[in-house]
Design a protein around this motif. Sequence first.
Motif, PDB file in Angstrom:
ATOM      1  N   ALA A 173       0.831  -1.207   0.000  1.00 23.00           N
ATOM      2  CA  ALA A 173       0.000   0.000   0.000  1.00 23.00           C
ATOM      3  C   ALA A 173       0.868   1.261   0.000  1.00 23.00           C
ATOM      4  CB  ALA A 173      -0.924  -0.010   1.221  1.00 23.00           C
ATOM      5  N   GLU A 174       1.951   1.249   0.779  1.00 22.21           N
ATOM      6  CA  GLU A 174       2.860   2.401   0.810  1.00 22.21           C
ATOM      7  C   GLU A 174       3.624   2.533  -0.502  1.00 22.21           C
ATOM      8  OE1 GLU A 174       3.039   4.706   3.196  1.00 22.21           O
ATOM      9  OE2 GLU A 174       1.350   3.630   4.099  1.00 22.21           O
ATOM     10  N   PHE A 175       4.011   1.407  -1.068  1.00 17.23           N
ATOM     11  CA  PHE A 175       4.742   1.411  -2.340  1.00 17.23           C
ATOM     12  C   PHE A 175       3.877   2.004  -3.449  1.00 17.23           C
ATOM     13  CE2 PHE A 175       5.985  -0.644  -6.356  1.00 17.23           C
ATOM     14  CZ  PHE A 175       7.340  -0.347  -6.392  1.00 17.23           C
ATOM     15  N   ALA A 176       2.599   1.656  -3.470  1.00 12.23           N
ATOM     16  CA  ALA A 176       1.692   2.121  -4.522  1.00 12.23           C
ATOM     17  C   ALA A 176       1.564   3.643  -4.532  1.00 12.23           C
ATOM     18  CB  ALA A 176       0.322   1.478  -4.349  1.00 12.23           C
ATOM     19  N   LYS A 177       1.688   4.261  -3.357  1.00 14.53           N
ATOM     20  CA  LYS A 177       1.579   5.724  -3.278  1.00 14.53           C
ATOM     21  C   LYS A 177       2.732   6.415  -4.009  1.00 14.53           C
ATOM     22  CE  LYS A 177      -0.600   5.494   1.316  1.00 14.53           C
ATOM     23  NZ  LYS A 177      -0.409   5.806   2.756  1.00 14.53           N
ATOM     24  N   LEU A 178       3.886   5.775  -4.015  1.00 12.64           N
ATOM     25  CA  LEU A 178       5.085   6.379  -4.598  1.00 12.64           C
ATOM     26  C   LEU A 178       5.415   5.860  -5.990  1.00 12.64           C
ATOM     27  CD1 LEU A 178       7.365   6.295  -1.415  1.00 12.64           C
ATOM     28  CD2 LEU A 178       6.065   8.235  -2.307  1.00 12.64           C
ATOM     29  N   HIS A 179       4.846   4.708  -6.348  1.00 12.76           N
ATOM     30  CA  HIS A 179       5.185   4.080  -7.629  1.00 12.76           C
ATOM     31  C   HIS A 179       3.909   3.642  -8.377  1.00 12.76           C
ATOM     32  CE1 HIS A 179       9.518   3.833  -6.726  1.00 12.76           C
ATOM     33  NE2 HIS A 179       9.124   3.628  -5.491  1.00 12.76           N
ATOM     34  N   PRO A 180       3.111   4.591  -8.836  1.00 13.38           N
ATOM     35  CA  PRO A 180       1.883   4.232  -9.553  1.00 13.38           C
ATOM     36  C   PRO A 180       2.139   3.516 -10.877  1.00 13.38           C
ATOM     37  CG  PRO A 180       2.317   6.578  -9.757  1.00 13.38           C
ATOM     38  CD  PRO A 180       3.294   6.053  -8.746  1.00 13.38           C
ATOM     39  N   ASN A 181       3.377   3.578 -11.356  1.00 12.59           N
ATOM     40  CA  ASN A 181       3.716   2.938 -12.625  1.00 12.59           C
ATOM     41  C   ASN A 181       4.088   1.468 -12.472  1.00 12.59           C
ATOM     42  OD1 ASN A 181       6.003   3.808 -11.184  1.00 12.59           O
ATOM     43  ND2 ASN A 181       7.284   3.572 -13.002  1.00 12.59           N
ATOM     44  N   ILE A 182       4.066   0.972 -11.221  1.00  9.72           N
ATOM     45  CA  ILE A 182       4.379  -0.434 -10.959  1.00  9.72           C
ATOM     46  C   ILE A 182       3.237  -1.047 -10.147  1.00  9.72           C
ATOM     47  CG2 ILE A 182       5.988  -2.069  -9.905  1.00  9.72           C
ATOM     48  CD1 ILE A 182       8.191   0.011 -10.233  1.00  9.72           C
ATOM     49  N   LYS A 183       2.669  -2.104 -10.691  1.00 13.72           N
ATOM     50  CA  LYS A 183       1.576  -2.792 -10.012  1.00 13.72           C
ATOM     51  C   LYS A 183       2.116  -4.071  -9.374  1.00 13.72           C
ATOM     52  CE  LYS A 183      -2.820  -5.163 -10.850  1.00 13.72           C
ATOM     53  NZ  LYS A 183      -3.785  -5.607 -11.906  1.00 13.72           N
ATOM     54  N   VAL A 184       1.957  -4.189  -8.058  1.00 16.02           N
ATOM     55  CA  VAL A 184       2.432  -5.365  -7.342  1.00 16.02           C
ATOM     56  C   VAL A 184       1.284  -6.330  -7.100  1.00 16.02           C
ATOM     57  CG1 VAL A 184       3.368  -6.207  -5.146  1.00 16.02           C
ATOM     58  CG2 VAL A 184       4.338  -4.166  -6.216  1.00 16.02           C
ATOM     59  N   THR A 185       1.480  -7.578  -7.485  1.00  8.40           N
ATOM     60  CA  THR A 185       0.489  -8.618  -7.189  1.00  8.40           C
ATOM     61  C   THR A 185       1.190  -9.756  -6.455  1.00  8.40           C
ATOM     62  OG1 THR A 185       0.850  -9.687  -9.340  1.00  8.40           O
ATOM     63  CG2 THR A 185      -0.918  -8.071  -9.202  1.00  8.40           C
ATOM     64  N   PHE A 186       0.400 -10.512  -5.696  1.00 12.94           N
ATOM     65  CA  PHE A 186       0.957 -11.585  -4.882  1.00 12.94           C
ATOM     66  C   PHE A 186       0.411 -12.945  -5.297  1.00 12.94           C
ATOM     67  CE2 PHE A 186       0.910  -7.870  -1.982  1.00 12.94           C
ATOM     68  CZ  PHE A 186       2.268  -7.796  -1.706  1.00 12.94           C
ATOM     69  N   ARG A 187       1.270 -13.941  -5.239  1.00 10.31           N
ATOM     70  CA  ARG A 187       0.822 -15.321  -5.329  1.00 10.31           C
ATOM     71  C   ARG A 187       0.597 -15.848  -3.919  1.00 10.31           C
ATOM     72  NH1 ARG A 187       4.942 -18.110  -9.796  1.00 10.31           N
ATOM     73  NH2 ARG A 187       4.283 -16.851 -11.597  1.00 10.31           N
ATOM     74  N   ALA A 188      -0.119 -16.951  -3.801  1.00 11.80           N
ATOM     75  CA  ALA A 188      -0.363 -17.557  -2.489  1.00 11.80           C
ATOM     76  C   ALA A 188       0.963 -17.850  -1.803  1.00 11.80           C
ATOM     77  CB  ALA A 188      -1.167 -18.839  -2.645  1.00 11.80           C
ATOM     78  N   ALA A 189       1.024 -17.596  -0.508  1.00 12.88           N
ATOM     79  CA  ALA A 189       2.276 -17.740   0.240  1.00 12.88           C
ATOM     80  C   ALA A 189       2.772 -19.178   0.248  1.00 12.88           C
ATOM     81  CB  ALA A 189       2.076 -17.252   1.671  1.00 12.88           C
ATOM     82  N   TYR A 190       4.099 -19.329   0.264  1.00 11.99           N
ATOM     83  CA  TYR A 190       4.693 -20.652   0.443  1.00 11.99           C
ATOM     84  C   TYR A 190       4.400 -21.128   1.869  1.00 11.99           C
ATOM     85  CZ  TYR A 190       7.800 -18.813  -3.297  1.00 11.99           C
ATOM     86  OH  TYR A 190       8.324 -18.245  -4.436  1.00 11.99           O
ATOM     87  N   ASP A 191       4.225 -22.433   2.030  1.00 11.30           N
ATOM     88  CA  ASP A 191       3.981 -22.988   3.359  1.00 11.30           C
ATOM     89  C   ASP A 191       5.222 -22.925   4.241  1.00 11.30           C
ATOM     90  OD1 ASP A 191       1.352 -23.597   2.775  1.00 11.30           O
ATOM     91  OD2 ASP A 191       1.805 -25.632   2.107  1.00 11.30           O
ATOM     92  N   SER A 192       6.403 -23.035   3.634  1.00 13.54           N
ATOM     93  CA  SER A 192       7.650 -23.065   4.392  1.00 13.54           C
ATOM     94  C   SER A 192       8.787 -22.618   3.489  1.00 13.54           C
ATOM     95  CB  SER A 192       7.932 -24.480   4.900  1.00 13.54           C
ATOM     96  OG  SER A 192       8.185 -25.358   3.800  1.00 13.54           O
ATOM     97  N   TYR A 193       9.970 -22.429   4.080  1.00 16.51           N
ATOM     98  CA  TYR A 193      11.134 -22.077   3.278  1.00 16.51           C
ATOM     99  C   TYR A 193      11.494 -23.197   2.312  1.00 16.51           C
ATOM    100  CZ  TYR A 193      11.990 -18.117   6.417  1.00 16.51           C
ATOM    101  OH  TYR A 193      11.879 -16.948   7.124  1.00 16.51           O
TER     102      TYR A 193
END
Length: 421
Positions: free
Chosen positions: A46-66
């Motif tokens: 959310a903080e990144f989006a305020k400063l970098h509107p030209n980059i859209k960050v999306t997430f994949r489902a988290a890994y269960d472990s390292y």
Amino acid sequence: MKFLHRIAAAAALASVATLAAAAPTEIVIQYPYGEFFDETHKQIAAEFAKLHPNIKVTFRAAYDSYEEGTQKVLREAITKQLPDVTFQGLNRIRILVDRKVAVPLDGYIKAEKNFATQGFHQAMFDIGTAGGKVYALPFAISLPVVYYNLDLVKRAGGDPDKLPSTWDGVFALAKNVRGLGGELNGVTMAWDITGNWLWQAPVLSQGGSMLSADEKKVAFDGPAGEFAIDLYSRLVQEGRMPNLSQPDSRAAFAAGKTGVHITSTSDLAKVTSMVGGKFALKTGVFPGVKEGSGRLPAGGNLGVVVSTDPKKREAAWEVLKFWTGPIGASIVARTTGYMPPNKVANEIYLKDFYAQNPNNYTAVKQLPLLTRWYAFPGENGLKITDVIKDHLQTIVSGKRAAEPRAVLKDMAHDVQQLLPR
């Protein structure tokens, strides 16, 4: 009419081209342990989006472990389905470099102006360095600490202002807690934390190492390893530690059933929430670190650029830089039990936070003891961690708790057989 159609078509194409040019670059991130990090990454994004509107960050489902995260990235490198940025355990960068999955960051770092003023420093780079090149930046750092139920400590005759600094002190306190009755646990340790982390901790705390300098021979079977394996035996035989998994031992402590619990600082936010004021919670330093030579392994995870698209790597670098910079790092500290390795975050953004949250500061006090979480070399690196865990399980289960040195000998033999020759 045809002329007008051509003009309209040209205008439409120009419009599409303009939209395409304005479309933000999408950077896909994947990280481990959603229960610890979902809120953290959400706030940073959310903080990144305020400063970098030209980059859209999306997430994949988290890994269960390292381990699962590393294995998944290695598979995705083959199937060409990699994310752009992946967060991996500190002891897993080696295999990503060996398999040529991680993108070197030296060029990006060199191009940055006044990077040190943003809190980046050589120790941060060292953690993600392999073969003389920087391949990752640390995101969240943890060290082993001790969690105390101060209500039980007081009832057992302990002094909350003078918590044990030695293992003998820990076992004496644990015995007194058990003496209170009510089927209380005196002491537990999250021995099965990923990557043999709490096996490495007592070995390294005595100045030991996992392998010889040339990485051809097991070195944890010396005096430091004997200390560590004896400690596991003491936890079971003297401390009466029950055979619990990391989540179960955490839950037992949070429920007020355990006096002393040894685990990672990464658990702090979750444990504090689970305790919910049922008792007074205090953290203490890892006991018995040998003065001068003793060290503690840095746990946690780091960010790695793995994008196969050269055009997206610039944007991926901006993402990684922000996530590990002062804003991202301060969010890590406020939403988890992890320490940010960023100097500006610790010294400026979090100064008041640590004053108000001394339990979080315990690990910061141990930073001078920080060393690398060791990663075993070769194709069998991941398998070796499973082998060590299986041998430790024979002690924790009670099956071989009375013969720790024999377990150490067998463990060393089995690991030696898996090392590169």
